[in-house]
Structure formats: structure tokens, C-alpha cells
Scaffold this motif. Structure first.
Motif, PDB file in Angstrom:
ATOM      1  N   LEU A  58       0.828  -1.204   0.000  1.00 26.63           N
ATOM      2  CA  LEU A  58       0.000   0.000   0.000  1.00 26.63           C
ATOM      3  C   LEU A  58       0.864   1.257   0.000  1.00 26.63           C
ATOM      4  O   LEU A  58       0.528   2.250  -0.656  1.00 26.63           O
ATOM      5  N   ALA A  59       1.977   1.213   0.754  1.00 25.20           N
ATOM      6  CA  ALA A  59       2.860   2.385   0.812  1.00 25.20           C
ATOM      7  C   ALA A  59       3.472   2.664  -0.551  1.00 25.20           C
ATOM      8  O   ALA A  59       3.632   3.832  -0.958  1.00 25.20           O
ATOM      9  N   ARG A  60       3.827   1.627  -1.288  1.00 24.11           N
ATOM     10  CA  ARG A  60       4.369   1.819  -2.629  1.00 24.11           C
ATOM     11  C   ARG A  60       3.317   2.427  -3.557  1.00 24.11           C
ATOM     12  O   ARG A  60       3.639   3.231  -4.441  1.00 24.11           O
ATOM     13  N   ALA A  61       2.061   2.022  -3.363  1.00 23.15           N
ATOM     14  CA  ALA A  61       0.994   2.527  -4.229  1.00 23.15           C
ATOM     15  C   ALA A  61       0.786   4.029  -4.058  1.00 23.15           C
ATOM     16  O   ALA A  61       0.386   4.714  -5.007  1.00 23.15           O
ATOM     17  N   THR A  62       1.073   4.563  -2.876  1.00 21.25           N
ATOM     18  CA  THR A  62       0.866   5.995  -2.645  1.00 21.25           C
ATOM     19  C   THR A  62       1.909   6.843  -3.357  1.00 21.25           C
ATOM     20  O   THR A  62       1.675   8.027  -3.646  1.00 21.25           O
ATOM     21  N   THR A  77       5.127  10.757   7.629  1.00 21.16           N
ATOM     22  CA  THR A  77       4.358  11.739   8.394  1.00 21.16           C
ATOM     23  C   THR A  77       2.945  11.218   8.609  1.00 21.16           C
ATOM     24  O   THR A  77       2.538  10.187   8.062  1.00 21.16           O
ATOM     25  N   THR A  78       2.183  11.958   9.402  1.00 22.30           N
ATOM     26  CA  THR A  78       0.800  11.561   9.658  1.00 22.30           C
ATOM     27  C   THR A  78      -0.005  11.500   8.361  1.00 22.30           C
ATOM     28  O   THR A  78      -0.773  10.571   8.129  1.00 22.30           O
ATOM     29  N   GLY A  79       0.179  12.501   7.507  1.00 23.28           N
ATOM     30  CA  GLY A  79      -0.547  12.516   6.241  1.00 23.28           C
ATOM     31  C   GLY A  79      -0.180  11.361   5.340  1.00 23.28           C
ATOM     32  O   GLY A  79      -1.018  10.859   4.582  1.00 23.28           O
ATOM     33  N   ASP A  80       1.104  10.917   5.416  1.00 28.29           N
ATOM     34  CA  ASP A  80       1.530   9.788   4.594  1.00 28.29           C
ATOM     35  C   ASP A  80       0.736   8.530   4.937  1.00 28.29           C
ATOM     36  O   ASP A  80       0.225   7.835   4.045  1.00 28.29           O
ATOM     37  N   TRP A  81       0.623   8.213   6.199  1.00 33.51           N
ATOM     38  CA  TRP A  81      -0.043   6.972   6.606  1.00 33.51           C
ATOM     39  C   TRP A  81      -1.561   7.079   6.490  1.00 33.51           C
ATOM     40  O   TRP A  81      -2.242   6.072   6.333  1.00 33.51           O
ATOM     41  N   TYR A  82      -2.074   8.295   6.539  1.00 32.40           N
ATOM     42  CA  TYR A  82      -3.502   8.479   6.268  1.00 32.40           C
ATOM     43  C   TYR A  82      -3.799   8.130   4.815  1.00 32.40           C
ATOM     44  O   TYR A  82      -4.821   7.503   4.507  1.00 32.40           O
TER      45      TYR A  82
END
Length: 261
Positions: A58-62, A77-82
Motif C-alpha cells: 500500500l505504501a508503494r501505491a501511494t 508523516t501523519t498525512g503519509d499513513w492516512y
């Protein structure tokens, strides 16, 4: 004729047995008493690796650079994981829609099979009546086709809800939208919190979670006041809910679920 009837019944019963064998019986029986009193180390490693891989994909997809070339997750950051959690919600929604679409199709297939078996039963009875005066063949036909219809219902009832699939889909969709709208950036601030949010979202579409919410909704509903105008007929949702309550009360008397507002 009787030989053909027996063949049809045999096919139905064989299909039912094969459907049961597809399931992983070993996993079901091994977990029938719940989890181990102490957390097994091997289980922790397996579960942790699975969660780590899910977050990595999922992190790669962002496209936010949260994963190194070695596959290590960065704090971000918080926005990254959101954003990661939102991607997880999208995937969970798609999986849920596929599942609910399968329920809808299976519900239609169940009705089709019952209608076909009933039609064949009627035609066979007419043929036997026209060719013989004995009542024994008719009794055998009635029993054979009755068994076939019951077997068909038993197979599909093990996968379907008693409620209409469309109503189930609407309830699940409402719950998912409500959950997603309440998740804020402040609540998803790390990999672990992101996975927790995604897993909670997935839980909404699990069969036992859906059944629990529907039963809780019925249990929390108040009695209908006598003489209160309700129109010519009761609403379809109320009728379906009453059927679901009657069919589930004997098998799931103690199910509790999160409150449906």
C-alpha cells in the motif's frame, strides 16, 4: 424414470459433499477452541510478516517514498499513513463488493434451481400418472424431488443470508461510508495505526460481522404500536428483517455486534 430421478438426487448430494470438502476442514477444527492461552512465537512471526507486506504494498501505491529498496518502511508523516489507509479502504471496498455480488448471484441461482426442480418434479409426476395407475412411483418421485430441493436450499443457505442481498449490500455500504468519514488524519499517524484502521474497515464486510449488525439492529428495534397506520403493506425492509430474525434466532441466539446507528 425412477432411475433417472435417483441419478438426479445422487448428483445433488454429491455436489453438496464436494462443496463441503472444498473448505479447509483442518483449519476449522484446529481453531474450534479459540486461540492458544499464550501467543505462539511462530504465529507472531507469520502475522507480523503478513501485516508488514500489506503495508509495504500500500505504501508503494501511494508514491510517497515510504518504502526503501530493501523493503523497509520509513516513519513518514501523519498525512503519509492516512493516504496509505485510504488506499487500504479502496481495496477493502472492492473485495467487499465482489463478495456481495457473489451473494446476489448465488441467491438468484438458488431460486432458479428450486424452480427447475419443481418444474421437473411436476412434469415427471404427470408422465407417471399418465402411464401407470400405481401410487408408489408418485410417492417415490415426491420424496426424491423434495430431497433435491431441500439439498439445494441447504447448500446455498450455508453461504447466504436470509435477508435480501440488496438490503445486505446497502447496510454494509452505509457502515463503510460512516466508518471512513469518521477516520481523521490525527488517528492514522503510524504504520500500526494505519493497519488497524484498514483491518477494522475490512471487518465490516466479514460474514459474521454483517450478521451481527443486522441481528443487533433487529434486537434494538422497538415494538410496533397496534393500530398505527402502516399503509397497505409493511415496508419490504421490515418484512425481510422479520424473516431474518426468525431464521437466525435458533442458530445464533447470543450474537452481539457493534451498534448500528
Amino acid at each position: 424414470m425412477l432411475l433417472r430421478v435417483r441419478s438426479i438426487v445422487g448428483i445433488v448430494l454429491t455436489s453438496a459433499m464436494m462443496a463441503g470438502c472444498v473448505d479447509d476442514l483442518g483449519a476449522k477444527f484446529s481453531g474450534r477452541w479459540g486461540r492458544d492461552p499464550a501467543i505462539p512465537a511462530a504465529a507472531v512471526d507469520t502475522v507480523a510478516q503478513n501485516q508488514y507486506l500489506v503495508l509495504s504494498y500500500l505504501a508503494r501505491a501511494t508514491g510517497r517514498g515510504l518504502v526503501t529498496q530493501d523493503g523497509i518502511l520509513l516513519p513518514g508523516t501523519t498525512g503519509d499513513w492516512y493516504d496509505v489507509a485510504q488506499w487500504g479502504f479502496n481495496i477493502g471496498r472492492q473485495d467487499c463488493e465482489i463478495y456481495l455480488d457473489n451473494l446476489f448471484r448465488m441467491n438468484r441461482e438458488r431460486g432458479r434451481n428450486d424452480a427447475l426442480l419443481t418444474a421437473v418434479s411436476t412434469a415427471a409426476a404427470l408422465i407417471v400418472t399418465a402411464t401407470t395407475t400405481s401410487q408408489k412411483p408418485l410417492s417415490i418421485l415426491a420424496a426424491a424431488f423434495g430431497l433435491s430441493i431441500q439439498a439445494n436450499d441447504a447448500i446455498f443457505d450455508s453461504y447466504l443470508f436470509s435477508q435480501a442481498p440488496g438490503l445486505v449490500s446497502k447496510k454494509v455500504s452505509d457502515l463503510q461510508e460512516e466508518f471512513r468519514s469518521k477516520i481523521t488524519i490525527a488517528e492514522v499517524y503510524s504504520p500500526s495505526s494505519a493497519y488497524n484502521a484498514i483491518q477494522t474497515y475490512y471487518h465490516i464486510c466479514l460474514p459474521h460481522a454483517i450478521e451481527g449488525v443486522l441481528l443487533q439492529k433487529i434486537a434494538d428495534s422497538g415494538p410496533v404500536t397496534a393500530g398505527k397506520p402502516t399503509g397497505a403493506t409493511a415496508p419490504l425492509a421490515a418484512v425481510q428483517a422479520q424473516r431474518f430474525q426468525r431464521s437466525s434466532a435458533s442458530t445464533h441466539p447470543a450474537i452481539r455486534a457493534p451498534e448500528l446507528k
